[in-house]
Write a protein that holds these residues in place. Structure first.
Motif, PDB file in Angstrom:
ATOM      1  N   LEU A  50      -5.443  12.534  -9.809  1.00  0.00           N
ATOM      2  CA  LEU A  50      -6.023  11.448  -9.027  1.00  0.00           C
ATOM      3  C   LEU A  50      -4.928  10.686  -8.291  1.00  0.00           C
ATOM      4  O   LEU A  50      -3.763  10.721  -8.683  1.00  0.00           O
ATOM      5  N   SER A  51      -5.311   9.993  -7.229  1.00  0.00           N
ATOM      6  CA  SER A  51      -4.351   9.140  -6.523  1.00  0.00           C
ATOM      7  C   SER A  51      -5.108   8.076  -5.744  1.00  0.00           C
ATOM      8  O   SER A  51      -6.303   8.221  -5.461  1.00  0.00           O
ATOM      9  N   GLY A  52      -4.417   7.004  -5.450  1.00  0.00           N
ATOM     10  CA  GLY A  52      -5.032   5.915  -4.698  1.00  0.00           C
ATOM     11  C   GLY A  52      -5.961   5.093  -5.567  1.00  0.00           C
ATOM     12  O   GLY A  52      -5.787   4.989  -6.777  1.00  0.00           O
ATOM     13  N   LEU A  53      -6.966   4.506  -4.933  1.00  0.00           N
ATOM     14  CA  LEU A  53      -7.902   3.646  -5.646  1.00  0.00           C
ATOM     15  C   LEU A  53      -9.026   4.469  -6.268  1.00  0.00           C
ATOM     16  O   LEU A  53      -9.668   5.267  -5.585  1.00  0.00           O
ATOM     17  N   VAL A  54      -9.254   4.270  -7.564  1.00  0.00           N
ATOM     18  CA  VAL A  54     -10.310   4.972  -8.303  1.00  0.00           C
ATOM     19  C   VAL A  54     -11.191   3.914  -8.958  1.00  0.00           C
ATOM     20  O   VAL A  54     -10.702   3.078  -9.717  1.00  0.00           O
ATOM     21  N   SER A  55     -12.491   3.955  -8.658  1.00  0.00           N
ATOM     22  CA  SER A  55     -13.421   2.970  -9.195  1.00  0.00           C
ATOM     23  C   SER A  55     -13.884   3.359 -10.595  1.00  0.00           C
ATOM     24  O   SER A  55     -14.266   4.508 -10.838  1.00  0.00           O
ATOM     25  N   ILE A  56     -13.816   2.389 -11.518  1.00  0.00           N
ATOM     26  CA  ILE A  56     -14.360   2.586 -12.859  1.00  0.00           C
ATOM     27  C   ILE A  56     -15.295   1.419 -13.167  1.00  0.00           C
ATOM     28  O   ILE A  56     -15.187   0.345 -12.576  1.00  0.00           O
ATOM     29  N   THR A  57     -16.226   1.643 -14.088  1.00  0.00           N
ATOM     30  CA  THR A  57     -17.220   0.633 -14.439  1.00  0.00           C
ATOM     31  C   THR A  57     -17.218   0.416 -15.948  1.00  0.00           C
ATOM     32  O   THR A  57     -17.170   1.375 -16.715  1.00  0.00           O
ATOM     33  N   TYR A  58     -17.263  -0.859 -16.334  1.00  0.00           N
ATOM     34  CA  TYR A  58     -17.379  -1.236 -17.737  1.00  0.00           C
ATOM     35  C   TYR A  58     -18.736  -1.912 -17.921  1.00  0.00           C
ATOM     36  O   TYR A  58     -19.077  -2.850 -17.192  1.00  0.00           O
ATOM     37  N   THR A  59     -19.525  -1.424 -18.881  1.00  0.00           N
ATOM     38  CA  THR A  59     -20.857  -1.971 -19.159  1.00  0.00           C
ATOM     39  C   THR A  59     -20.922  -2.386 -20.623  1.00  0.00           C
ATOM     40  O   THR A  59     -20.543  -1.618 -21.504  1.00  0.00           O
ATOM     41  N   VAL A  60     -21.405  -3.608 -20.851  1.00  0.00           N
ATOM     42  CA  VAL A  60     -21.525  -4.118 -22.210  1.00  0.00           C
ATOM     43  C   VAL A  60     -22.938  -4.653 -22.411  1.00  0.00           C
ATOM     44  O   VAL A  60     -23.546  -5.199 -21.499  1.00  0.00           O
ATOM     45  N   GLY A  61     -23.497  -4.429 -23.619  1.00  0.00           N
ATOM     46  CA  GLY A  61     -24.827  -4.925 -23.951  1.00  0.00           C
ATOM     47  C   GLY A  61     -25.796  -3.797 -24.248  1.00  0.00           C
ATOM     48  O   GLY A  61     -25.458  -2.615 -24.151  1.00  0.00           O
ATOM     49  N   ASN A  72     -11.397  -1.301  -9.117  1.00  0.00           N
ATOM     50  CA  ASN A  72     -10.530  -0.178  -8.783  1.00  0.00           C
ATOM     51  C   ASN A  72      -9.251  -0.185  -9.601  1.00  0.00           C
ATOM     52  O   ASN A  72      -8.635  -1.238  -9.778  1.00  0.00           O
ATOM     53  N   LEU A  73      -8.876   0.995 -10.066  1.00  0.00           N
ATOM     54  CA  LEU A  73      -7.548   1.204 -10.624  1.00  0.00           C
ATOM     55  C   LEU A  73      -6.706   1.804  -9.507  1.00  0.00           C
ATOM     56  O   LEU A  73      -7.191   2.644  -8.751  1.00  0.00           O
ATOM     57  N   ASN A  74      -5.469   1.384  -9.394  1.00  0.00           N
ATOM     58  CA  ASN A  74      -4.564   1.924  -8.379  1.00  0.00           C
ATOM     59  C   ASN A  74      -3.699   2.997  -9.043  1.00  0.00           C
ATOM     60  O   ASN A  74      -2.871   2.686  -9.897  1.00  0.00           O
ATOM     61  N   ILE A  75      -3.902   4.252  -8.646  1.00  0.00           N
ATOM     62  CA  ILE A  75      -3.185   5.369  -9.248  1.00  0.00           C
ATOM     63  C   ILE A  75      -2.026   5.753  -8.338  1.00  0.00           C
ATOM     64  O   ILE A  75      -2.223   6.057  -7.159  1.00  0.00           O
ATOM     65  N   ILE A  76      -0.805   5.722  -8.905  1.00  0.00           N
ATOM     66  CA  ILE A  76       0.378   6.065  -8.114  1.00  0.00           C
ATOM     67  C   ILE A  76       1.091   7.247  -8.751  1.00  0.00           C
ATOM     68  O   ILE A  76       1.037   7.449  -9.962  1.00  0.00           O
ATOM     69  N   SER A  77       1.752   8.030  -7.909  1.00  0.00           N
ATOM     70  CA  SER A  77       2.513   9.173  -8.420  1.00  0.00           C
ATOM     71  C   SER A  77       3.899   8.712  -8.842  1.00  0.00           C
ATOM     72  O   SER A  77       4.333   7.617  -8.506  1.00  0.00           O
ATOM     73  N   SER A  78       4.570   9.556  -9.567  1.00  0.00           N
ATOM     74  CA  SER A  78       5.936   9.258  -9.974  1.00  0.00           C
ATOM     75  C   SER A  78       6.842   9.430  -8.774  1.00  0.00           C
ATOM     76  O   SER A  78       6.721  10.396  -8.027  1.00  0.00           O
ATOM     77  N   GLY A  79       7.710   8.503  -8.579  1.00  0.00           N
ATOM     78  CA  GLY A  79       8.659   8.607  -7.474  1.00  0.00           C
ATOM     79  C   GLY A  79       9.819   9.518  -7.823  1.00  0.00           C
ATOM     80  O   GLY A  79      10.117   9.771  -8.985  1.00  0.00           O
ATOM     81  N   ASP A  80      10.440  10.044  -6.817  1.00  0.00           N
ATOM     82  CA  ASP A  80      11.623  10.874  -6.998  1.00  0.00           C
ATOM     83  C   ASP A  80      12.798  10.141  -6.380  1.00  0.00           C
ATOM     84  O   ASP A  80      12.889  10.022  -5.164  1.00  0.00           O
ATOM     85  N   ALA A  81      13.660   9.608  -7.214  1.00  0.00           N
ATOM     86  CA  ALA A  81      14.801   8.834  -6.726  1.00  0.00           C
ATOM     87  C   ALA A  81      16.068   9.673  -6.617  1.00  0.00           C
ATOM     88  O   ALA A  81      17.155   9.147  -6.467  1.00  0.00           O
ATOM     89  N   SER A  82      15.925  10.988  -6.682  1.00  0.00           N
ATOM     90  CA  SER A  82      17.115  11.829  -6.619  1.00  0.00           C
ATOM     91  C   SER A  82      17.575  12.018  -5.173  1.00  0.00           C
ATOM     92  O   SER A  82      16.779  12.024  -4.239  1.00  0.00           O
ATOM     93  N   PHE A  83      18.871  12.126  -5.000  1.00  0.00           N
ATOM     94  CA  PHE A  83      19.456  12.442  -3.702  1.00  0.00           C
ATOM     95  C   PHE A  83      20.841  13.007  -3.941  1.00  0.00           C
ATOM     96  O   PHE A  83      21.423  12.844  -5.014  1.00  0.00           O
ATOM     97  N   ALA A  84      21.363  13.699  -2.934  1.00  0.00           N
ATOM     98  CA  ALA A  84      22.674  14.337  -3.064  1.00  0.00           C
ATOM     99  C   ALA A  84      23.765  13.379  -2.584  1.00  0.00           C
ATOM    100  O   ALA A  84      23.689  12.830  -1.489  1.00  0.00           O
ATOM    101  N   LEU A  85      24.753  13.157  -3.436  1.00  0.00           N
ATOM    102  CA  LEU A  85      25.892  12.327  -3.060  1.00  0.00           C
ATOM    103  C   LEU A  85      26.885  13.143  -2.239  1.00  0.00           C
ATOM    104  O   LEU A  85      26.985  14.359  -2.415  1.00  0.00           O
ATOM    105  N   PRO A  86      27.617  12.487  -1.371  1.00  0.00           N
ATOM    106  CA  PRO A  86      28.701  13.186  -0.677  1.00  0.00           C
ATOM    107  C   PRO A  86      29.722  13.703  -1.689  1.00  0.00           C
ATOM    108  O   PRO A  86      29.754  13.242  -2.831  1.00  0.00           O
ATOM    109  N   ALA A  87      30.549  14.641  -1.266  1.00  0.00           N
ATOM    110  CA  ALA A  87      31.521  15.269  -2.164  1.00  0.00           C
ATOM    111  C   ALA A  87      32.432  14.244  -2.825  1.00  0.00           C
ATOM    112  O   ALA A  87      32.777  14.373  -3.986  1.00  0.00           O
ATOM    113  N   GLY A  88      32.821  13.217  -2.113  1.00  0.00           N
ATOM    114  CA  GLY A  88      33.694  12.204  -2.698  1.00  0.00           C
ATOM    115  C   GLY A  88      33.366  10.828  -2.171  1.00  0.00           C
ATOM    116  O   GLY A  88      33.074  10.670  -0.994  1.00  0.00           O
ATOM    117  N   ILE A  89      33.425   9.858  -3.041  1.00  0.00           N
ATOM    118  CA  ILE A  89      33.195   8.474  -2.644  1.00  0.00           C
ATOM    119  C   ILE A  89      34.357   7.661  -3.188  1.00  0.00           C
ATOM    120  O   ILE A  89      34.644   7.694  -4.379  1.00  0.00           O
TER     121      ILE A  89
END
Length: 119
Positions: A50-61, A72-89
Motif C-alpha cells: 500500500l502507499s499514500g492515503l488509505v481509509s480505515i474505519t473503527y466501529t464501536v457498539g 486516513n492512514l498515510n502510508i510511506i515507503s522506506s527511503g534510500d539514503a545511500s549515495f556514492a562518495l567521491p574517491a577522496g574527501i
C-alpha cells in the motif's frame, strides 16, 4: 436511554518497513470495537503493498447504539539514503550532494556527524 459511544482514533503515518501495526493503539475513544478497510485484519493493519492515503474505519457498539469513525492512514515507503562518495574527501572541504538524487527520492533527511574511520 442508550449510552453515547466514542469511535474516535488518531490517524497515523505508517512506514511500510515498520510492518504490521496494532490499530487499537490508535484509539482515543471507547475500546472494544471493530476495524475495517484495506490492509486490516482483526485489530492489525499491514501496510505491505500500500502507499499514500488509505481509509480505515473503527466501529464501536452493538444494536442501535453504534458509532463509527473513518480516517486516513498515510502510508510511506522506506527511503534510500545511500549515495556514492567521491574517491577522496579532504577534511574541512564541503561536500555537495547532487540535487538530482534528492529530487528523485524526496525525503526528510537527518544528517549526523560520524566518527572518522578508515575504510
Amino acid at each position: 436511554m442508550l449510552p453515547s459511544l466514542n469511535a474516535s482514533f488518531s490517524p497515523s503515518t505508517i512506514c511500510i518497513a515498520d510492518g504490521s501495526v496494532n490499530l487499537n493503539n490508535l484509539i482515543t475513544g471507547d475500546a472494544g470495537g471493530t476495524w475495517a478497510g484495506t490492509g486490516v485484519s482483526g485489530t492489525s493493519f499491514n501496510p505491505q503493498g500500500l502507499s499514500g492515503l488509505v481509509s480505515i474505519t473503527y466501529t464501536v457498539g452493538i444494536g442501535l447504539c453504534v458509532n463509527s469513525s473513518s480516517q486516513n492512514l498515510n502510508i510511506i515507503s522506506s527511503g534510500d539514503a545511500s549515495f556514492a562518495l567521491p574517491a577522496g574527501i579532504c577534511e574541512g572541504v564541503r561536500l555537495q550532494i547532487l540535487t538530482q538524487m534528492l529530487q528523485a527520492h524526496p525525503r526528510n533527511l537527518e544528517w549526523r556527524r560520524c566518527e572518522r574511520r578508515n575504510v
